[in-house]
Enzyme design. Structure first.
Site, mmCIF file in Angstrom:
data_model
loop_
_atom_site.group_PDB
_atom_site.id
_atom_site.type_symbol
_atom_site.label_atom_id
_atom_site.label_comp_id
_atom_site.label_asym_id
_atom_site.label_seq_id
_atom_site.Cartn_x
_atom_site.Cartn_y
_atom_site.Cartn_z
ATOM 1 N N ASN A 173 -39.330 16.864 -3.299
ATOM 2 C CA ASN A 173 -38.879 15.576 -2.751
ATOM 3 C C ASN A 173 -38.613 15.774 -1.258
ATOM 4 O O ASN A 173 -37.691 16.498 -0.873
ATOM 5 C CB ASN A 173 -37.595 15.161 -3.497
ATOM 6 C CG ASN A 173 -37.023 13.842 -3.005
ATOM 7 O OD1 ASN A 173 -37.364 13.360 -1.924
ATOM 8 N ND2 ASN A 173 -36.133 13.266 -3.790
ATOM 9 N N HIS B 62 -42.247 6.954 -4.114
ATOM 10 C CA HIS B 62 -41.473 8.055 -3.527
ATOM 11 C C HIS B 62 -41.472 9.235 -4.492
ATOM 12 O O HIS B 62 -41.161 9.086 -5.676
ATOM 13 C CB HIS B 62 -40.045 7.573 -3.256
ATOM 14 C CG HIS B 62 -39.108 8.690 -2.962
ATOM 15 N ND1 HIS B 62 -39.386 9.662 -2.043
ATOM 16 C CD2 HIS B 62 -37.892 9.007 -3.485
ATOM 17 C CE1 HIS B 62 -38.390 10.540 -2.005
ATOM 18 N NE2 HIS B 62 -37.482 10.157 -2.870
ATOM 19 N N CYS C 158 -34.497 8.065 1.473
ATOM 20 C CA CYS C 158 -35.856 8.186 0.914
ATOM 21 C C CYS C 158 -36.676 6.904 1.052
ATOM 22 O O CYS C 158 -37.892 6.918 0.863
ATOM 23 C CB CYS C 158 -35.791 8.621 -0.551
ATOM 24 S SG CYS C 158 -34.916 10.164 -0.756
HETATM 25 O O1 UT7 Z 1 -34.795 11.024 -3.415
HETATM 26 C C1 UT7 Z 1 -33.813 10.036 -3.593
HETATM 27 C C2 UT7 Z 1 -33.808 9.605 -4.983
HETATM 28 N N1 UT7 Z 1 -33.584 10.757 -5.841
HETATM 29 C C3 UT7 Z 1 -33.993 10.717 -7.074
HETATM 30 O O2 UT7 Z 1 -34.631 9.751 -7.444
HETATM 31 C C4 UT7 Z 1 -33.599 11.811 -8.018
HETATM 32 C C5 UT7 Z 1 -33.196 11.198 -9.318
HETATM 33 N N2 UT7 Z 1 -32.649 12.134 -10.298
HETATM 34 C C6 UT7 Z 1 -33.377 13.076 -10.902
HETATM 35 O O3 UT7 Z 1 -34.535 13.283 -10.595
HETATM 36 C C7 UT7 Z 1 -32.740 13.839 -12.017
HETATM 37 O O4 UT7 Z 1 -31.533 13.207 -12.368
HETATM 38 C C8 UT7 Z 1 -32.459 15.321 -11.680
HETATM 39 C C9 UT7 Z 1 -33.766 16.091 -11.573
HETATM 40 C C10 UT7 Z 1 -31.661 15.442 -10.398
HETATM 41 C C11 UT7 Z 1 -31.651 15.950 -12.799
HETATM 42 O O5 UT7 Z 1 -32.359 15.831 -14.022
HETATM 43 P P1 UT7 Z 1 -31.641 15.215 -15.290
HETATM 44 O O6 UT7 Z 1 -32.630 15.278 -16.380
HETATM 45 O O7 UT7 Z 1 -31.081 13.873 -14.916
HETATM 46 O O8 UT7 Z 1 -30.512 16.259 -15.561
HETATM 47 P P2 UT7 Z 1 -28.931 16.042 -15.621
HETATM 48 O O9 UT7 Z 1 -28.356 15.949 -14.244
HETATM 49 O O10 UT7 Z 1 -28.622 14.949 -16.588
HETATM 50 O O11 UT7 Z 1 -28.483 17.395 -16.239
HETATM 51 C C12 UT7 Z 1 -28.925 17.809 -17.568
HETATM 52 C C13 UT7 Z 1 -28.472 19.237 -17.789
HETATM 53 C C14 UT7 Z 1 -27.011 19.473 -17.422
HETATM 54 O O12 UT7 Z 1 -26.489 20.372 -18.336
HETATM 55 P P3 UT7 Z 1 -25.612 19.853 -19.589
HETATM 56 O O13 UT7 Z 1 -24.450 19.075 -18.985
HETATM 57 O O14 UT7 Z 1 -26.530 18.969 -20.388
HETATM 58 O O15 UT7 Z 1 -25.214 21.121 -20.255
HETATM 59 C C15 UT7 Z 1 -27.096 20.101 -16.059
HETATM 60 O O16 UT7 Z 1 -25.983 20.924 -15.784
HETATM 61 O O17 UT7 Z 1 -29.239 20.107 -16.955
HETATM 62 C C16 UT7 Z 1 -28.353 20.913 -16.175
HETATM 63 N N3 UT7 Z 1 -28.995 21.190 -14.896
HETATM 64 C C17 UT7 Z 1 -29.822 22.224 -14.707
HETATM 65 N N4 UT7 Z 1 -30.232 23.196 -15.519
HETATM 66 C C18 UT7 Z 1 -31.090 24.099 -15.029
HETATM 67 C C19 UT7 Z 1 -28.921 20.473 -13.749
HETATM 68 N N5 UT7 Z 1 -29.693 21.033 -12.794
HETATM 69 C C20 UT7 Z 1 -30.257 22.128 -13.365
HETATM 70 C C21 UT7 Z 1 -31.140 23.121 -12.916
HETATM 71 N N6 UT7 Z 1 -31.534 24.080 -13.769
HETATM 72 N N7 UT7 Z 1 -31.644 23.112 -11.645
#
Ligand code: UT7
Length: 337
Positions: free
Chosen positions: A288, A258, A116
């Site tokens: 993204n 980004h 990215c």
């Molecule tokens: O492009 C290169 C750089 N990339 C980035 O900068 C991306 C950086 N990361 C992010 O943007 C975020 O971490 C994500 C959007 C990928 C994820 O969001 P988050 O708020 O960090 O969620 P998380 O991974 O901590 O997950 C929170 C909860 C989990 O459930 P539990 O364990 O709390 O029960 C996940 O299983 O959300 C769940 N989850 C989802 N739920 C519904 C993860 N993905 C999804 C989904 N729909 N698509």
């Protein structure tokens, strides 16, 4: 221009390309355990684009490249750099094919792999080629078909990533001209390489005779850790660059980060001390798009009048490697094609 003056890379053309197919959050929620509400509130994304079967990264790169050349009003460049993590093939690079299809002749052409951060890295390489006199004009393209490397069953990846391309033409000029790239801050930390990775298919887990586990050919990301690292690195890098070029943070008109997650962009703006309204956001419509994300955001903002001539524009990116990078310029008069 006297020969002792260091040549600056000046932005003179900008073009973008998006595949027509729109994938909405509602469509993803039909086949994955997710919801429009989760995607919008956690990422800010409402829809993304998806290249159809048979459409490769080079196809989007050629379209964006053609438009950037048209925007600049030129038909010749001395170098083509394609920033991508989704090349048409592992070998050879995509850039020579793009240069050839654009009718640019037997010029040097190479790919830049910094995920990215690829577009900012490619801008830096192009500016270096111009400063050293190796090139007078460079076409820099960020192009991706990330939907080709995301496991369609992986809800965390499928909701975030999309396909697209953006391209700029840089020409040799003076540092005090509008459009001149005024400086860069780049960095990497390979100790965090596992945060963003396609485990298989390279020399570590070889394709071919020793086929990797098919699951290892998909893109993986440790989202939460990437999130915190992205905020810190983008804010630090952008702050370092502002100091280096002598821009007070309050003088930044537009922050073009980004487009990974709206929460990351607002957190970076807050850490830097840039008002959140100054952050350019187009990830709601395109998701993204990795190396294509900054040129696509620039294209949208310039076309809609959200960035206008004279604006101080600060760019910053974070991606796999891990890598990060920032660049800055005063926006020139430009017609986006
Ligand atoms: O492009 C290169 C750089 N990339 C980035 O900068 C991306 C950086 N990361 C992010 O943007 C975020 O971490 C994500 C959007 C990928 C994820 O969001 P988050 O708020 O960090 O969620 P998380 O991974 O901590 O997950 C929170 C909860 C989990 O459930 P539990 O364990 O709390 O029960 C996940 O299983 O959300 C769940 N989850 C989802 N739920 C519904 C993860 N993905 C999804 C989904 N729909 N698509």
């Amino acid at each position: 221009m006297d020969s002792t003056t260091r040549l600056a890379a000046v932005l003179e053309g900008l073009g973008t390309a998006l595949p027509p197919r729109v994938v909405t959050n509602a469509e993803l929620a039909e086949r994955l355990d997710t919801s429009d509400e989760w995607i919008r509130t956690r990422t800010g994304i409402t829809e993304r684009r998806m290249a159809g079967p048979g459409v490769a990264t080079s196809d989007l790169a050629v379209e964006a490249g053609e438009r950037a050349l048209k925007s600049a009003g030129v038909s010749e460049v001395d170098l083509v750099v394609v920033a991508t993590t989704t090349p048409d093939h592992p070998c050879p690079a995509t850039a020579p094919d793009v240069a050839s299809r654009l009718g640019l002749g037997p010029i040097p052409a190479y790919d830049m792999a910094a995920v990215c951060s690829g577009f900012v890295y490619a801008l830096s390489g192009a500016a270096g080629a111009i400063a050293s006199g190796q090139a007078e004009r460079v076409l820099v393209i960020g192009a991706e078909t990330f939907t080709s490397i995301i496991d369609p069953e992986d809800r965390s990846g499928a909701v975030i990533f999309g396909d697209g391309a953006g391209a700029v033409v840089l020409r040799a000029g003076r540092a005090d001209e509008p459009g001149a790239l005024l400086g860069f801050d780049l960095g990497s930390d390979g100790a965090l390489a596992d945060l963003i990775k396609i485990p298989g298919g390279g020399s570590r887990q070889r394709a071919g005779g020793l086929a990797p586990d098919p699951a290892d050919s998909w893109f993986t990301m440790q989202g939460r850790q990437v999130f915190t690292n992205a905020v810190k690195r983008m804010a630090d890098s952008a702050g370092t660059l502002l100091q280096r070029i002598g821009w007070p943070v309050q003088s930044v008109d537009r922050f073009v980060g980004h487009q990974a997650n709206v929460r990351i962009l607002h957190a970076v703006a807050e850490q830097l001390g840039v008002e959140p309204e100054r952050a350019v956001i187009n990830l709601d419509k395109v998701g993204n798009t990795s190396a294509a994300s900054i040129p696509l955001a620039l294209g949208d903002a310039a076309a809609s009048g959200d960035i206008t001539a004279g604006d101080r524009v600060l760019m910053s990116a974070f991606g796999g490697g891990v890598t990060w990078g920032s660049a800055a310029l005063v926006w020139p008069e430009l017609i986006v094609a």
